[in-house]
Write a protein that holds these residues in place. Structure first.
Motif, PDB file in Angstrom:
ATOM      1  N   THR A  37     -53.020   2.066  43.505  1.00 28.83           N
ATOM      2  CA  THR A  37     -52.019   3.118  43.688  1.00 28.83           C
ATOM      3  C   THR A  37     -50.621   2.573  43.969  1.00 28.83           C
ATOM      4  O   THR A  37     -49.647   3.175  43.522  1.00 28.83           O
ATOM      5  N   LEU A  89     -47.204   0.682  43.348  1.00 30.82           N
ATOM      6  CA  LEU A  89     -46.503   0.303  42.125  1.00 30.82           C
ATOM      7  C   LEU A  89     -46.678  -1.182  41.813  1.00 30.82           C
ATOM      8  O   LEU A  89     -46.918  -1.566  40.669  1.00 30.82           O
ATOM      9  N   ARG A 114     -50.068  -1.841  40.213  1.00 27.04           N
ATOM     10  CA  ARG A 114     -50.123  -1.387  38.821  1.00 27.04           C
ATOM     11  C   ARG A 114     -49.306  -2.319  37.921  1.00 27.04           C
ATOM     12  O   ARG A 114     -49.687  -2.588  36.782  1.00 27.04           O
ATOM     13  N   GLY A 168     -45.300   0.682  31.060  1.00 23.15           N
ATOM     14  CA  GLY A 168     -45.658   1.164  32.383  1.00 23.15           C
ATOM     15  C   GLY A 168     -47.153   1.274  32.562  1.00 23.15           C
ATOM     16  O   GLY A 168     -47.930   0.926  31.671  1.00 23.15           O
ATOM     17  N   GLU A 179     -50.021   3.983  34.848  1.00 21.63           N
ATOM     18  CA  GLU A 179     -50.195   5.144  35.721  1.00 21.63           C
ATOM     19  C   GLU A 179     -51.670   5.438  35.919  1.00 21.63           C
ATOM     20  O   GLU A 179     -52.507   5.077  35.096  1.00 21.63           O
ATOM     21  N   ILE A 180     -51.944   6.096  37.029  1.00 22.18           N
ATOM     22  CA  ILE A 180     -53.309   6.498  37.352  1.00 22.18           C
ATOM     23  C   ILE A 180     -53.432   7.991  37.116  1.00 22.18           C
ATOM     24  O   ILE A 180     -52.556   8.766  37.516  1.00 22.18           O
ATOM     25  N   GLU A 181     -54.521   8.365  36.464  1.00 24.86           N
ATOM     26  CA  GLU A 181     -54.833   9.776  36.280  1.00 24.86           C
ATOM     27  C   GLU A 181     -56.340   9.939  36.431  1.00 24.86           C
ATOM     28  O   GLU A 181     -57.109   9.395  35.633  1.00 24.86           O
ATOM     29  N   VAL A 211     -56.948   4.342  34.830  1.00 24.90           N
ATOM     30  CA  VAL A 211     -55.594   3.803  34.927  1.00 24.90           C
ATOM     31  C   VAL A 211     -55.179   3.445  33.499  1.00 24.90           C
ATOM     32  O   VAL A 211     -55.958   2.865  32.742  1.00 24.90           O
ATOM     33  N   TYR A 212     -53.969   3.863  33.145  1.00 21.33           N
ATOM     34  CA  TYR A 212     -53.437   3.681  31.801  1.00 21.33           C
ATOM     35  C   TYR A 212     -52.329   2.636  31.837  1.00 21.33           C
ATOM     36  O   TYR A 212     -51.465   2.684  32.713  1.00 21.33           O
TER      37      TYR A 212
END
Length: 161
Positions: A67, A69, A72, A98, A100-102, A106-107
């Protein structure tokens, strides 16, 4: 006469068996989309828990948590080192856009540009050195067609048809 204990035991076994024997495969999905103008967009989808655990055990992040930055960013840089695309024997520069987590995923996003000067070859090593059963599936989308390349074990680079 039906023994209620046997019925109850059978119901319990049926209720818990799927959970006890279910195993989610260690897998990363990547979409590599090639546009007509040579633009390449790449989206890597990691299972969040797998990525957190593997990167933590490898000492790449301070705790098993993507989570922050910075964590990631480390995953994105790790991905850049372990995923490659070459064209005509030359590496294609894929910029990290970039991460991101969804939900449970995680993408990691990358983009680049092809010159049109040769055959394409993909290498997807993400997490394979950290998880023995890891599979990386790369779906190459070009001209309305999709080609899937699966990487596991000691697989090396694979050509795009």
């Amino acid at each position: 006469m039906i023994d209620r204990r046997l019925v109850l035991a059978g119901c319990c076994a049926a209720a818990f068996a799927p959970k006890a024997f279910a195993h989610r495969a260690a897998r990363t999905e990547t979409e590599l989309r090639i546009e007509a103008d040579g633009t390449v967009g790449v989206i890597h989808v990691y299972h969040l828990q797998d990525a957190q655990d593997a990167l933590y055990k490898a000492g790449l992040i301070d705790r098993p948590d993507l989570t922050p930055l910075r964590a990631r960013a480390r995953l994105a840089l790790y991905t850049r080192r372990h995923f490659s695309l070459s064209e005509g024997g030359e590496p294609v520069d894929l910029d990290v856009i970039g991460a991101e987590i969804e939900g449970d995923n995680v993408y990691v996003y990358q983009e680049g540009r092809l010159t049109g000067d040769g055959a394409l070859v993909v290498m997807a090593n993400m997490l394979r050195e950290l998880m023995h059963d890891q599979t990386n599936s790369v779906n190459v989308v070009r001209n309305g067609r999709t080609q899937t390349l699966d990487f596991r074990g000691e697989d090396g680079p694979k050509p795009v048809a």
